[in-house]
Design an enzyme around this catalytic site. Structure first.
Site, PDB file in Angstrom:
ATOM      1  N   ASP A 168      -8.613  -1.184   5.453  1.00 10.86           N
ATOM      2  CA  ASP A 168      -8.664   0.144   6.291  1.00 10.86           C
ATOM      3  C   ASP A 168      -8.124   1.291   5.779  1.00 10.86           C
ATOM      4  O   ASP A 168      -8.634   2.425   6.106  1.00 10.86           O
ATOM      5  CB  ASP A 168      -7.258  -0.107   7.511  1.00 10.86           C
ATOM      6  CG  ASP A 168      -6.045  -0.402   6.924  1.00 10.86           C
ATOM      7  OD1 ASP A 168      -5.934  -1.201   5.982  1.00 10.86           O
ATOM      8  OD2 ASP A 168      -5.057   0.535   7.346  1.00 10.86           O
ATOM      9  N   THR A 221       0.802  -1.199   0.002  1.00 11.11           N
ATOM     10  CA  THR A 221       0.265  -0.049   0.042  1.00 11.11           C
ATOM     11  C   THR A 221       0.785   1.099   0.020  1.00 11.11           C
ATOM     12  O   THR A 221       2.211   1.098   0.436  1.00 11.11           O
ATOM     13  CB  THR A 221      -0.737  -0.069   1.292  1.00 11.11           C
ATOM     14  OG1 THR A 221      -1.712  -0.846   1.099  1.00 11.11           O
ATOM     15  CG2 THR A 221      -1.642   1.347   1.410  1.00 11.11           C
ATOM     16  N   ARG A 231     -14.283  -7.239  -0.508  1.00 16.15           N
ATOM     17  CA  ARG A 231     -13.650  -7.232   0.711  1.00 16.15           C
ATOM     18  C   ARG A 231     -13.051  -5.552   0.759  1.00 16.15           C
ATOM     19  O   ARG A 231     -12.389  -4.882  -0.216  1.00 16.15           O
ATOM     20  CB  ARG A 231     -12.551  -8.070   0.979  1.00 16.15           C
ATOM     21  CG  ARG A 231     -11.808  -7.975   2.251  1.00 16.15           C
ATOM     22  CD  ARG A 231     -10.273  -6.915   2.027  1.00 16.15           C
ATOM     23  NE  ARG A 231      -9.634  -7.105   3.453  1.00 16.15           N
ATOM     24  CZ  ARG A 231      -8.453  -6.271   3.235  1.00 16.15           C
ATOM     25  NH1 ARG A 231      -8.207  -5.354   2.355  1.00 16.15           N
ATOM     26  NH2 ARG A 231      -7.729  -5.965   4.428  1.00 16.15           N
ATOM     27  N   GLY A 256      -0.898  -2.462   6.411  1.00 17.21           N
ATOM     28  CA  GLY A 256      -0.949  -3.639   7.195  1.00 17.21           C
ATOM     29  C   GLY A 256      -1.987  -4.505   6.948  1.00 17.21           C
ATOM     30  O   GLY A 256      -2.816  -4.128   6.023  1.00 17.21           O
ATOM     31  N   THR A 257      -2.207  -5.456   7.579  1.00 15.28           N
ATOM     32  CA  THR A 257      -3.387  -6.520   7.507  1.00 15.28           C
ATOM     33  C   THR A 257      -4.452  -5.421   7.901  1.00 15.28           C
ATOM     34  O   THR A 257      -4.838  -5.330   9.467  1.00 15.28           O
ATOM     35  CB  THR A 257      -3.304  -7.671   8.136  1.00 15.28           C
ATOM     36  OG1 THR A 257      -1.978  -8.357   7.940  1.00 15.28           O
ATOM     37  CG2 THR A 257      -4.402  -8.569   7.918  1.00 15.28           C
TER      38      THR A 257
END
Ligand code: ASP
Length: 355
Positions: free
Chosen positions: A250, A219, A247, A271-272
């Protein structure tokens, strides 16, 4: 009379000097990330290492140019992200990872710390620069967030450039998806329309393979401080490779992947995404600065190294305050990153053993 006139002139001069000082009171700063994850020297190799550093520097300089000409942090954030979105090395815009159905579904957001205005888009597939679409939502619509075809069509009506799936497609990301789906025993989707036929044995190898490890991210994000003392943040991504269609992570969630307030700080995360949403990471860091009076680096470390790790989440953030503090914090082996302050030298980092 004459003396009075002189006093008046001197007062006026002092006011003008004060106004000038006010204008130049802040040195501009820009901080950039290109994703955090399992990024290691051996995997990246000297060629990959050099390519990422060059790209990070070019993107940072695009924003720096605007700030140096007296432009706003918001403009700098958007301009820098546009460069990263066009660069196939990063997971945003061109070079975005693919969903399990072989589509590039992109998310982005932007926030202005001076006004708390914000704009975000999720699941867009046609707009060349998702960050500009997020900004259009902020400035040209009464909303904060728009999704899917409605968001793309709003962008097209606003005159934002639309691009076919083949623009976003990169062979290396496609091969990375195929590799991941094969490993997980999931079906391989057909190649998107309009892309070149599958190459034979000479498949381009990604410099940094998103699918090599489920904890890989790419990202993009930017935070900036301008000479007027205003801060802004923005984030743009293709999300997680192999994600189910629909999906959303964030990155487009204000308060999770992106936040900016002149009252505290500006943050962009990577991140996840599911963990970052659950913790409201970006806002959480700003709250620690605002309500606990923590220094920015300490606040970022508290959230990344304690709160995120307690949930077994992974990733990182970049952050900035109006008084010029900056922070990187990540719990992964690497994070593509760069930082430049007015009058200083650019620093570019990749691994966790660099400054
Ligand atoms: N945070 C992004 C998401 O979950 C992914 C990333 O940072 O690479 O969609």
């Amino acid at each position: 009379m004459r003396a009075k006139g002189l006093v008046f002139t001197a007062a006026m001069m002092m006011a003008a000097l004060a106004a000038q000082a006010q204008q130049t009171a802040h040195k501009w700063t820009i901080v950039v990330h290109g994703g955090a994850g399992v990024i290691q020297r051996v995997a990246l190799g000297p060629e990959g290492d050099a390519a990422y550093r060059k790209s990070l520097e070019a993107a940072t300089m695009a924003g720096a140019k605007i700030l140096d000409a007296g432009g706003s942090s918001l403009d700098a954030v958007e301009a820098t992200l546009k460069v990263l979105e066009d660069d196939p090395l990063f997971n945003a815009g061109r070079g975005a990872v693919f969903s399990a159905e072989g589509k590039n579904e992109m998310d982005s957001s932007i926030m202005d710390g001076a006004t708390l205005r914000a704009g975000a888009v999720a699941g867009v597939t046609k707009t060349r620069h998702p960050v500009s679409l997020a900004r259009a939502v902020m400035e040209k619509s009464p909303y904060v967030m728009m999704v899917g075809p409605g968001a793309d069509s709003f962008g097209s009506k606003q005159g934002l450039e639309q691009a076919p799936p083949s623009w976003f497609f990169t062979e290396s990301r496609w091969q990375s998806l195929v590799k991941q789906l094969t490993k997980e025993g999931r079906p391989i989707p057909p190649r998107p329309e309009g892309v070149p036929p599958a190459p034979g044995a000479t498949v381009p190898v990604a410099l940094y393979d998103e699918g090599a490890d489920p904890r890989s991210h790419g990202t993009t994000g930017v935070v900036a401080l301008d000479r007027q003392g205003n801060i802004a943040a923005g984030t743009s991504t293709g999300g997680m490779q192999g994600k189910m269609p629909g999906r959303v992570g964030d990155s487009p969630i204000i308060g999770a992947g992106t936040y900016a307030s002149n009252d505290s700080c500006a943050v962009s995360a990577t991140g996840t995404g599911e963990y970052f949403i659950r913790l409201g990471v970006a806002r959480e860091i700003c709250n620690l600065v605002k309500f606990k009076g923590m220094k920015l680096q300490a606040a970022a470390d508290e959230v990344i190294h304690h709160e995120l790790e307690t949930l077994h989440g992974d990733g990182g953030v970049i952050a900035i305050t109006p008084d010029g503090q900056t922070a990187f914090s990540f719990n992964t082996p690497g994070m593509f990153r760069a930082r430049l302050t007015e009058g200083g030298k650019i620093t570019v980092g990749i691994y966790n053993d660099e400054q």
